[in-house]
Design a protein around this motif. Sequence first.
Motif, PDB file in Angstrom:
ATOM      1  N   THR A  20       0.835  -1.213   0.000  1.00 50.65           N
ATOM      2  CA  THR A  20       0.000   0.000   0.000  1.00 50.65           C
ATOM      3  C   THR A  20       0.863   1.254   0.000  1.00 50.65           C
ATOM      4  OG1 THR A  20      -0.174   0.023   2.424  1.00 50.65           O
ATOM      5  CG2 THR A  20      -1.854  -1.195   1.214  1.00 50.65           C
ATOM      6  N   GLU A  21       2.008   1.209   0.687  1.00 52.56           N
ATOM      7  CA  GLU A  21       2.889   2.374   0.721  1.00 52.56           C
ATOM      8  C   GLU A  21       3.515   2.637  -0.642  1.00 52.56           C
ATOM      9  OE1 GLU A  21       5.618   1.366   3.753  1.00 52.56           O
ATOM     10  OE2 GLU A  21       4.170   1.573   5.390  1.00 52.56           O
ATOM     11  N   VAL A  22       3.906   1.569  -1.338  1.00 50.31           N
ATOM     12  CA  VAL A  22       4.557   1.743  -2.646  1.00 50.31           C
ATOM     13  C   VAL A  22       3.539   2.104  -3.724  1.00 50.31           C
ATOM     14  CG1 VAL A  22       5.865   0.578  -4.463  1.00 50.31           C
ATOM     15  CG2 VAL A  22       6.463   0.214  -2.062  1.00 50.31           C
ATOM     16  N   GLY A  23       2.403   1.393  -3.722  1.00 54.25           N
ATOM     17  CA  GLY A  23       1.440   1.587  -4.801  1.00 54.25           C
ATOM     18  C   GLY A  23       0.388   2.629  -4.544  1.00 54.25           C
ATOM     19  N   GLY A  24       0.115   2.924  -3.270  1.00 54.65           N
ATOM     20  CA  GLY A  24      -0.918   3.898  -2.964  1.00 54.65           C
ATOM     21  C   GLY A  24      -2.306   3.316  -2.869  1.00 54.65           C
ATOM     22  N   TYR A  25      -2.427   1.990  -2.817  1.00 55.89           N
ATOM     23  CA  TYR A  25      -3.736   1.361  -2.696  1.00 55.89           C
ATOM     24  C   TYR A  25      -4.218   1.414  -1.251  1.00 55.89           C
ATOM     25  CZ  TYR A  25      -2.958  -0.735  -7.294  1.00 55.89           C
ATOM     26  OH  TYR A  25      -2.732  -0.937  -8.627  1.00 55.89           O
ATOM     27  N   PRO A  26      -5.513   1.472  -1.019  1.00 54.60           N
ATOM     28  CA  PRO A  26      -6.017   1.261   0.337  1.00 54.60           C
ATOM     29  C   PRO A  26      -5.781  -0.191   0.740  1.00 54.60           C
ATOM     30  CG  PRO A  26      -7.841   1.403  -1.229  1.00 54.60           C
ATOM     31  CD  PRO A  26      -6.600   1.754  -1.976  1.00 54.60           C
ATOM     32  N   PRO A  27      -5.533  -0.461   2.034  1.00 53.33           N
ATOM     33  CA  PRO A  27      -5.175  -1.840   2.440  1.00 53.33           C
ATOM     34  C   PRO A  27      -6.203  -2.884   2.040  1.00 53.33           C
ATOM     35  CG  PRO A  27      -4.721  -0.286   4.220  1.00 53.33           C
ATOM     36  CD  PRO A  27      -5.445   0.498   3.156  1.00 53.33           C
ATOM     37  N   GLU A  28      -7.500  -2.525   2.071  1.00 53.97           N
ATOM     38  CA  GLU A  28      -8.510  -3.530   1.752  1.00 53.97           C
ATOM     39  C   GLU A  28      -8.466  -3.962   0.296  1.00 53.97           C
ATOM     40  OE1 GLU A  28     -10.532   0.556   1.584  1.00 53.97           O
ATOM     41  OE2 GLU A  28      -9.105  -0.501   2.885  1.00 53.97           O
ATOM     42  N   ARG A  29      -7.800  -3.211  -0.546  1.00 50.13           N
ATOM     43  CA  ARG A  29      -7.680  -3.587  -1.955  1.00 50.13           C
ATOM     44  C   ARG A  29      -6.604  -4.642  -2.178  1.00 50.13           C
ATOM     45  NH1 ARG A  29      -8.636  -0.293  -6.139  1.00 50.13           N
ATOM     46  NH2 ARG A  29      -7.794  -2.043  -7.306  1.00 50.13           N
ATOM     47  N   VAL A  30      -5.667  -4.740  -1.240  1.00 46.40           N
ATOM     48  CA  VAL A  30      -4.506  -5.606  -1.457  1.00 46.40           C
ATOM     49  C   VAL A  30      -4.790  -6.964  -0.819  1.00 46.40           C
ATOM     50  CG1 VAL A  30      -2.002  -5.791  -1.283  1.00 46.40           C
ATOM     51  CG2 VAL A  30      -3.073  -3.542  -1.386  1.00 46.40           C
ATOM     52  N   VAL A  31      -5.532  -7.793  -1.537  1.00 43.12           N
ATOM     53  CA  VAL A  31      -5.875  -9.116  -1.026  1.00 43.12           C
ATOM     54  C   VAL A  31      -4.734 -10.094  -1.272  1.00 43.12           C
ATOM     55  CG1 VAL A  31      -8.352  -8.749  -1.335  1.00 43.12           C
ATOM     56  CG2 VAL A  31      -7.018  -9.724  -3.197  1.00 43.12           C
ATOM     57  N   ARG A  32      -4.812 -11.210  -0.591  1.00 45.66           N
ATOM     58  CA  ARG A  32      -3.754 -12.224  -0.679  1.00 45.66           C
ATOM     59  C   ARG A  32      -3.495 -12.652  -2.113  1.00 45.66           C
ATOM     60  NH1 ARG A  32      -2.172 -16.184   3.157  1.00 45.66           N
ATOM     61  NH2 ARG A  32      -3.934 -15.612   4.485  1.00 45.66           N
ATOM     62  N   GLU A  33      -4.575 -12.777  -2.930  1.00 47.58           N
ATOM     63  CA  GLU A  33      -4.439 -13.325  -4.278  1.00 47.58           C
ATOM     64  C   GLU A  33      -4.000 -12.289  -5.313  1.00 47.58           C
ATOM     65  OE1 GLU A  33      -7.113 -13.453  -2.431  1.00 47.58           O
ATOM     66  OE2 GLU A  33      -7.394 -15.549  -1.862  1.00 47.58           O
ATOM     67  N   ALA A  34      -3.891 -11.022  -4.938  1.00 51.79           N
ATOM     68  CA  ALA A  34      -3.553  -9.978  -5.908  1.00 51.79           C
ATOM     69  C   ALA A  34      -2.166 -10.232  -6.498  1.00 51.79           C
ATOM     70  CB  ALA A  34      -3.603  -8.612  -5.242  1.00 51.79           C
ATOM     71  N   ARG A  35      -2.103 -10.179  -7.836  1.00 51.93           N
ATOM     72  CA  ARG A  35      -0.844 -10.406  -8.542  1.00 51.93           C
ATOM     73  C   ARG A  35      -0.121  -9.084  -8.734  1.00 51.93           C
ATOM     74  NH1 ARG A  35      -3.207 -13.252 -13.711  1.00 51.93           N
ATOM     75  NH2 ARG A  35      -4.654 -11.520 -13.432  1.00 51.93           N
TER      76      ARG A  35
END
Length: 1014
Positions: free
Chosen positions: A942-957
Amino acid sequence: MGDIALVGIDCAFPGAAGTAAYWDLLMRGGSGTGPVPAQRWEARDFPAVSGRGGFLDDVDVFDSDFFSITPHEAAAMDPHQRLLLPCAWRALEDSGRAPGALAGTETGVFIGMMGGEWGRLTMSDLAQVTPLLGAGSSAGMAANRISYHFNLTGPSLAVDTACSSSLVAVHLAATSLLAGECDTALAGGANIVLSPSMGMVYGQLGLAAQDGRCKPFSADADGIGRSDGVGLVVLRRLDDALADGQRIYAVLRGSAVNQDGRSNGVIAPNRWSQERVLHSAYRRAGITPDRVAFLEAHGTGTVLGDAIECAALGAVHGTAREAPCALGSVKGNLGHTEGAAGIAGLIKTALALHHRIVPASLFADRENPRLRLGERGLRLLKSPMRLPRGESLAAVSSFGMGGTNAHAVLGSAPRRPRRTGPAVAGARTGAARGAVGVFTVSGDTPEALRRNLAVQAEAVARRPRGAAAALCWSSNRVKTGLPHRFAVTVRDTDELVSQLRRAADRDPAASAGRPWGRPVVAFLFTGQGSVFPGMTAGLHRESAAYRRHLAEADEALAAPLGTSVRELVLGGDERVHRPEFAQPALFAVGYALARTLTALGIAPAAVLGHSLGEYAAAVTAGALDLDEAARLVVRRGALTGELPSGGGMIAVATGPEEVAGLLAGEPDTVVAALNGPADTVLSGPRAALARIEEELAGRGVRVRQLPASHAFHSPLTAPAAAKLRTEAVRCAPPAVPVASTRYGRMLHHEPMDADYWADQIEEPVLMDPALRALVSDIAPTHLIEIGPRAQLLQLAARGGRAPGAEFLHPAPGPGATGRDLAETVAALHRCGLDPLWEELYAPEHRVVEPMSPYVFSCAQRYWERRTPLAPARATTPAVAPAGERPPERQEPGAGPAAGRGTGDSGAPAAGRDPGDSGDPGGSGDPGGSGDPVLHAVVRAVTEVGGYPPERVVREARFHEDLGFDSVMIMQLKNRVEARLPHVGEVSVQQMLPALRSVGSLAAFLGDLITARPA
């Protein structure tokens, strides 16, 4: 110079968001100018600069998820790049080509840019410099991002020649096409007024209009008003465009570029150089200037610039003419779009040639008398000018501060023969029915799909009522197959509008999940009991592909059979039930259906044939060629037809173990087929079968007599088997896995030779174990039955052997038509297949119709207001505008570079699946705090990409879904090491194998921590 076709357009100018809106603005004489938006700068802070100009609405909107760009990277990108990416997508769609279809091709990208203002605003504060800002501020990236995200491998460059940049880009694109460097080119430019600085420069030079409006060639002209704008055209060599049947807006007959050289100042125009570039362009175009009907001039509305340009234009065009040459400049409507000025004029001219009418010029009612336009053979248009029949010619000029001049000569598109045929006739007369087609719409998220369904529904509703096949073909060709797909079979536009509206009204959350891979298809070939007179006749009438492939089978069978089997298949001839004709007829149908599907791009991962169906299965698998299989089928039919009558077959709804005792008492009766756990076929003398039937009925077991002329797959067929065993059979190892119903398992190295086919007549059909083996080996997502009616699918359903698989049949019975075939293709497309659509349509329907462009999400906004004299305000990288709820699931990565629409396999994207708790760690604890390593990885991402944490799921490539590149991976490595000191130093090379997904990286790091000594 060779001719270049302009086949696609997309643009956005002040007051005109899109090509249709732009043309409307021009035709009604509208103006796109207005006050400076507060988003840009506070006008009161810069009183020396006009508080008005031409500004795009929502210039901060960018669907970063679609292009797999992280929020941090999107915020760091030059806004010009954010405008150009969706513009390129829409322009390619407008050209009649799906953007994804150009992936990997040598398509060129040529972008005109001016100034590099974003770099000056963002890179001047050295403490804030980042790699993302470095890439985001590069002018060359304006072209390179398009090439990268669309996976285009042709020339890719940005050019800055000031105000002539985008027309110079078009010239370079045409030159590249003619040199053979590329076959398709995107060319144009973009301009955004980011700060008042250039306006201050114009003011200090005495070139700025007080009211912020350009008034070209007017007595009221007092200088430049600045403007936003973006425009791209798709160019192809004319012969290529004609061969591909693309719509042609106009033809670029020739163009030229030159330089003023040393004149009376580096920023002052030079009349003589302008004249030379005009003559050069006409020489390259092979025409004389007197043939030009109208000129789209540079026309900035400056006193010196207008005077010099009119003198040059008059000197070249004003002699030996029957009527004055019409003159105009779109800057009167828009303002000066600077780096995009040339493309704004080129698009206006192309549209005028396309519509055969030239818009009137604003401010023509107060012509500047000092320009002496009449004396010079020029005139301003006070009202629109109709173009006469035949070829019309026009020209566009663009001159850059600093002296680079460009001139392009355009002609109207060549006339095409009037189309005739069912598609056109239906549309013209409003016929209620027509040929069937599959209309396709897709989106990168469920919400995007719903949005585009609604847009297409209204666009189709505005069309004339009638046949829909050509429109369906256009949707297949123009629209890239994105992950969330809609496909419907229709015959007319009324039906299509209804289906589109119904689908658009559905809740996006109810949409099927994203198809992560192509369908895995198995073909099941039906056996002899499925034949009937007139089988597949409806499909034969409507599918040219099926007719062609049935004719191939008929030709192969004709010599050994001595007659045409096609009439037996299609007509009412009852001989079709006799083995000597039934078997060739069924083989012909199976072969033709399979070839029709494979020609559509539906390739089986495995095949299974039931009894006689194994012959067509063997041909499809490559074990037999068509002629050899046809010879063997005819021989088999003749041999079985010679068997003595008296035998029959019954189907019993029980397993073989329950009939074993009965069979022991009837030694001539055997199990002929194991079709399922409770689907057994018995074969033998009719009298014996009658006794068994009576006994089973008494036990409550359902029994059904089969329409079989003989006791197939029993000892009674031994004479035919013996004779077939003597045949010399040419066979090969199958190229496609075969589930053998002879052996009840997958075929390994056993040849499909004479012994195989002889045993296959006499031995039982082991359908159930063969299907079980097929499902175990390939895990099919779809079972397609190949035959004239549905039988095997019913058996598979009753046996429960393929749980979760979808059952399809392209010809499911006597009423089957082309619609059933189309439904099969549509179902597979919805699940990720990109068919070879040409095979579904007759040639007269393969004509691209104009379609509404893809509608991107406006839920994400990126803007950081910076001016040279005012401090930067905070960035708001992702804010939903008023009235639009952000989609519940935003899935990144729609560009071809991210594998969108290509059916690549992988895990779910960064976002929520239906029923997902949103917990990256899978523990119901946001942020993955149930797993400290996963939690640390999520936070680093999230820090590198700027995504909210809930967007970064385990399966995200990382690459496909999160848009991470090598720079971001290095940043991620540093942040992970900082958050997980127990890991120690980890090299990127060590991490690479684990960078499949967020979860795989967390697992790798967790293993490292566990392996290190305490």
